[in-house]
Write a protein that holds these residues in place. Structure first.
Motif, PDB file in Angstrom:
ATOM      1  N   PRO A 147       0.832  -1.215   0.000  1.00 30.82           N
ATOM      2  CA  PRO A 147       0.000   0.000   0.000  1.00 30.82           C
ATOM      3  C   PRO A 147       0.863   1.261   0.000  1.00 30.82           C
ATOM      4  CG  PRO A 147      -0.763  -1.565   1.649  1.00 30.82           C
ATOM      5  CD  PRO A 147       0.551  -2.080   1.155  1.00 30.82           C
ATOM      6  N   SER A 148       0.363   2.297  -0.653  1.00 26.72           N
ATOM      7  CA  SER A 148       1.142   3.533  -0.748  1.00 26.72           C
ATOM      8  C   SER A 148       0.236   4.723  -1.002  1.00 26.72           C
ATOM      9  CB  SER A 148       2.187   3.424  -1.868  1.00 26.72           C
ATOM     10  OG  SER A 148       1.542   3.255  -3.119  1.00 26.72           O
ATOM     11  N   THR A 149       0.813   5.908  -0.801  1.00 29.54           N
ATOM     12  CA  THR A 149       0.133   7.172  -1.082  1.00 29.54           C
ATOM     13  C   THR A 149       1.075   8.011  -1.925  1.00 29.54           C
ATOM     14  OG1 THR A 149      -0.982   7.029   1.060  1.00 29.54           O
ATOM     15  CG2 THR A 149      -1.039   9.162  -0.062  1.00 29.54           C
ATOM     16  N   LYS A 150       0.568   8.548  -3.024  1.00 32.44           N
ATOM     17  CA  LYS A 150       1.429   9.228  -3.993  1.00 32.44           C
ATOM     18  C   LYS A 150       1.119  10.717  -4.067  1.00 32.44           C
ATOM     19  CE  LYS A 150       0.994   8.350  -8.459  1.00 32.44           C
ATOM     20  NZ  LYS A 150       1.108   7.632  -9.744  1.00 32.44           N
ATOM     21  N   PHE A 151       2.192  11.502  -4.230  1.00 37.21           N
ATOM     22  CA  PHE A 151       2.077  12.948  -4.366  1.00 37.21           C
ATOM     23  C   PHE A 151       2.902  13.412  -5.559  1.00 37.21           C
ATOM     24  CE2 PHE A 151       1.585  11.916   0.089  1.00 37.21           C
ATOM     25  CZ  PHE A 151       0.493  12.666   0.488  1.00 37.21           C
ATOM     26  N   ARG A 152       2.363  14.352  -6.280  1.00 37.42           N
ATOM     27  CA  ARG A 152       3.106  15.022  -7.344  1.00 37.42           C
ATOM     28  C   ARG A 152       3.653  16.330  -6.791  1.00 37.42           C
ATOM     29  NH1 ARG A 152       0.361  17.995 -12.533  1.00 37.42           N
ATOM     30  NH2 ARG A 152       2.211  19.124 -13.200  1.00 37.42           N
ATOM     31  N   LEU A 153       4.934  16.626  -7.056  1.00 38.78           N
ATOM     32  CA  LEU A 153       5.594  17.809  -6.520  1.00 38.78           C
ATOM     33  C   LEU A 153       5.710  18.904  -7.572  1.00 38.78           C
ATOM     34  CD1 LEU A 153       8.522  16.107  -4.561  1.00 38.78           C
ATOM     35  CD2 LEU A 153       6.191  16.589  -3.789  1.00 38.78           C
ATOM     36  N   LYS A 154       5.597  20.140  -7.109  1.00 34.14           N
ATOM     37  CA  LYS A 154       5.719  21.299  -7.991  1.00 34.14           C
ATOM     38  C   LYS A 154       6.666  22.290  -7.331  1.00 34.14           C
ATOM     39  CE  LYS A 154       2.906  25.007 -10.050  1.00 34.14           C
ATOM     40  NZ  LYS A 154       1.542  25.566 -10.141  1.00 34.14           N
ATOM     41  N   PHE A 155       7.806  22.553  -7.974  1.00 27.65           N
ATOM     42  CA  PHE A 155       8.867  23.360  -7.393  1.00 27.65           C
ATOM     43  C   PHE A 155       8.897  24.774  -7.969  1.00 27.65           C
ATOM     44  CE2 PHE A 155      10.169  19.054  -6.719  1.00 27.65           C
ATOM     45  CZ  PHE A 155      10.865  19.066  -5.528  1.00 27.65           C
ATOM     46  N   ASP A 156       9.432  25.697  -7.139  1.00 29.33           N
ATOM     47  CA  ASP A 156       9.802  27.037  -7.606  1.00 29.33           C
ATOM     48  C   ASP A 156       8.633  27.814  -8.195  1.00 29.33           C
ATOM     49  OD1 ASP A 156      11.675  29.023  -7.816  1.00 29.33           O
ATOM     50  OD2 ASP A 156      12.408  28.401  -9.773  1.00 29.33           O
ATOM     51  N   ASN A 157       7.439  27.564  -7.645  1.00 30.22           N
ATOM     52  CA  ASN A 157       6.240  28.282  -8.081  1.00 30.22           C
ATOM     53  C   ASN A 157       6.016  28.168  -9.587  1.00 30.22           C
ATOM     54  OD1 ASN A 157       3.966  29.666  -7.267  1.00 30.22           O
ATOM     55  ND2 ASN A 157       4.847  31.676  -7.667  1.00 30.22           N
ATOM     56  N   ASP A 158       6.477  27.063 -10.137  1.00 31.69           N
ATOM     57  CA  ASP A 158       6.422  26.879 -11.583  1.00 31.69           C
ATOM     58  C   ASP A 158       6.299  25.388 -11.840  1.00 31.69           C
ATOM     59  OD1 ASP A 158       6.562  27.170 -14.284  1.00 31.69           O
ATOM     60  OD2 ASP A 158       8.700  27.641 -14.365  1.00 31.69           O
ATOM     61  N   LEU A 195       8.048  15.142 -11.156  1.00 35.86           N
ATOM     62  CA  LEU A 195       8.643  14.503  -9.989  1.00 35.86           C
ATOM     63  C   LEU A 195       7.545  14.132  -8.993  1.00 35.86           C
ATOM     64  CD1 LEU A 195      11.493  13.764  -9.094  1.00 35.86           C
ATOM     65  CD2 LEU A 195      11.575  15.898  -7.802  1.00 35.86           C
ATOM     66  N   HIS A 196       7.597  12.896  -8.511  1.00 34.20           N
ATOM     67  CA  HIS A 196       6.605  12.388  -7.573  1.00 34.20           C
ATOM     68  C   HIS A 196       7.293  11.802  -6.343  1.00 34.20           C
ATOM     69  CE1 HIS A 196       4.327  12.522 -11.318  1.00 34.20           C
ATOM     70  NE2 HIS A 196       3.207  12.367 -10.639  1.00 34.20           N
ATOM     71  N   ILE A 197       6.561  11.779  -5.240  1.00 35.78           N
ATOM     72  CA  ILE A 197       6.969  11.039  -4.045  1.00 35.78           C
ATOM     73  C   ILE A 197       5.868  10.040  -3.724  1.00 35.78           C
ATOM     74  CG2 ILE A 197       7.138  11.197  -1.529  1.00 35.78           C
ATOM     75  CD1 ILE A 197       8.847  13.604  -1.782  1.00 35.78           C
ATOM     76  N   THR A 198       6.266   8.786  -3.566  1.00 36.14           N
ATOM     77  CA  THR A 198       5.336   7.752  -3.135  1.00 36.14           C
ATOM     78  C   THR A 198       5.763   7.277  -1.752  1.00 36.14           C
ATOM     79  OG1 THR A 198       4.862   7.034  -5.397  1.00 36.14           O
ATOM     80  CG2 THR A 198       4.395   5.469  -3.628  1.00 36.14           C
ATOM     81  N   ILE A 199       4.837   7.307  -0.813  1.00 35.50           N
ATOM     82  CA  ILE A 199       5.122   6.951   0.575  1.00 35.50           C
ATOM     83  C   ILE A 199       4.459   5.619   0.900  1.00 35.50           C
ATOM     84  CG2 ILE A 199       4.916   7.688   2.986  1.00 35.50           C
ATOM     85  CD1 ILE A 199       4.597  10.559   1.970  1.00 35.50           C
ATOM     86  N   GLU A 200       5.234   4.699   1.446  1.00 34.88           N
ATOM     87  CA  GLU A 200       4.661   3.432   1.892  1.00 34.88           C
ATOM     88  C   GLU A 200       3.754   3.691   3.090  1.00 34.88           C
ATOM     89  OE1 GLU A 200       7.780   0.724   2.767  1.00 34.88           O
ATOM     90  OE2 GLU A 200       8.671   0.842   0.762  1.00 34.88           O
ATOM     91  N   ASN A 226      -2.450  10.086   7.301  1.00 29.05           N
ATOM     92  CA  ASN A 226      -1.194   9.745   7.964  1.00 29.05           C
ATOM     93  C   ASN A 226       0.036  10.151   7.163  1.00 29.05           C
ATOM     94  OD1 ASN A 226      -2.182   8.416  10.392  1.00 29.05           O
ATOM     95  ND2 ASN A 226      -2.932   6.808   9.038  1.00 29.05           N
ATOM     96  N   SER A 227      -0.072  10.184   5.844  1.00 29.08           N
ATOM     97  CA  SER A 227       1.105  10.475   5.022  1.00 29.08           C
ATOM     98  C   SER A 227       1.359  11.973   4.860  1.00 29.08           C
ATOM     99  CB  SER A 227       0.965   9.833   3.640  1.00 29.08           C
ATOM    100  OG  SER A 227      -0.182  10.325   2.970  1.00 29.08           O
ATOM    101  N   LYS A 228       0.301  12.780   4.850  1.00 29.79           N
ATOM    102  CA  LYS A 228       0.473  14.218   4.649  1.00 29.79           C
ATOM    103  C   LYS A 228       1.328  14.863   5.747  1.00 29.79           C
ATOM    104  CE  LYS A 228      -2.084  18.527   3.925  1.00 29.79           C
ATOM    105  NZ  LYS A 228      -1.545  19.235   5.114  1.00 29.79           N
ATOM    106  N   PRO A 229       1.110  14.569   7.052  1.00 27.12           N
ATOM    107  CA  PRO A 229       1.992  15.159   8.073  1.00 27.12           C
ATOM    108  C   PRO A 229       3.455  14.758   7.892  1.00 27.12           C
ATOM    109  CG  PRO A 229       0.001  14.295   9.085  1.00 27.12           C
ATOM    110  CD  PRO A 229      -0.001  13.815   7.665  1.00 27.12           C
ATOM    111  N   LEU A 230       3.694  13.527   7.434  1.00 27.41           N
ATOM    112  CA  LEU A 230       5.069  13.077   7.207  1.00 27.41           C
ATOM    113  C   LEU A 230       5.714  13.855   6.067  1.00 27.41           C
ATOM    114  CD1 LEU A 230       4.639   9.193   7.493  1.00 27.41           C
ATOM    115  CD2 LEU A 230       5.247  10.828   9.288  1.00 27.41           C
TER     116      LEU A 230
END
Length: 216
Positions: free
Chosen positions: A2-13, A47-52, A61-65
């Motif tokens: 199981p995992s939770t995935k986030f897409r990252l957006k850097f530098d206001n762009d 760029l994405h981060i996937t958290i177990e 639970n994943s957002k605070p981390l």
């Protein structure tokens, strides 16, 4: 797993992964500061981060981390990140946007590593993040001093106005002026500090009258 995935957006762009690398973003340093259960990866040139996590799409639970890691990233780089929680339900992708703002960028330290987290450290990074956004000087000083209080720093006594105070001691004196606005008191250390300000400019070029102005 199981995992939770986030897409990252850097530098206001909304830069692509390729554009980030071309701009000098050090992906390896960023990876080295993240916990073992975080996977940093490129997907669709973003760029994405996937958290177990214990279950899929465990945002609670994943957002605070993720928040605390990005606040630590901000502490070192002065750069914040927008991120989207991406869930997949069959063929439908739902994106929930969580917005953070951006500032000028510094490099991550060469020896950056994973943080050994506890509640106190997490709160200190949150306070730093909060203070950096505050425009009122008095409020900023009070918030920064809370970080110092959490570190349980053992202050030395300051008694000689002919010597420059320890920087952390000076933080304590400035906080006293801002919080209490009482410069005519019986605190011997404060009296010594005010005499020091009369004789010398502080590291920020302020003299006694300017220090008093902050407290009133």
């Amino acid at each position: 797993m199981p995992s939770t995935k986030f897409r990252l957006k850097f530098d206001n762009d909304d830069k692509t992964y390729s554009q980030l690398i071309t701009a000098g973003f050090n992906i390896n340093k960023f990876k080295s500061m993240l916990p073992d259960n975080f996977r940093l990866h490129e997907e669709g040139d973003k760029l994405h981060i996937t958290i177990e996590t214990i279950r899929d799409d465990d945002l609670a639970n994943s957002k605070p981390l993720l928040d605390r890691e990005l606040k630590r990233f901000y502490f070192f780089t002065n750069m914040e990140v927008e991120y989207q929680h991406i869930t997949v339900r069959g063929t439908i992708r739902v994106e929930q946007l969580h917005t953070m703002t951006i500032s000028s960028v510094n490099n991550l330290p060469e020896d950056i590593g994973k943080q050994n987290w506890n509640d106190k450290i997490s709160l200190q990074f949150s306070l730093w993040h909060l203070a950096s956004k505050e425009n009122d000087v008095k409020t900023k000083i009070l918030i920064y001093y809370q970080i110092l209080e959490l570190s349980e720093y053992a202050f030395d006594k300051y008694q000689n106005p002919n010597e420059s105070p320890d920087p952390l001691n000076e933080c304590r004196f400035l906080r006293h002026l801002v919080a209490h606005g009482n410069i005519d008191n019986d605190n011997k250390q404060m009296k010594a500090y005010l005499k020091y300000l009369e004789k010398n400019k502080t590291p920020y070029g302020r003299i006694k009258t300017e220090a008093i102005a902050v407290s009133t």
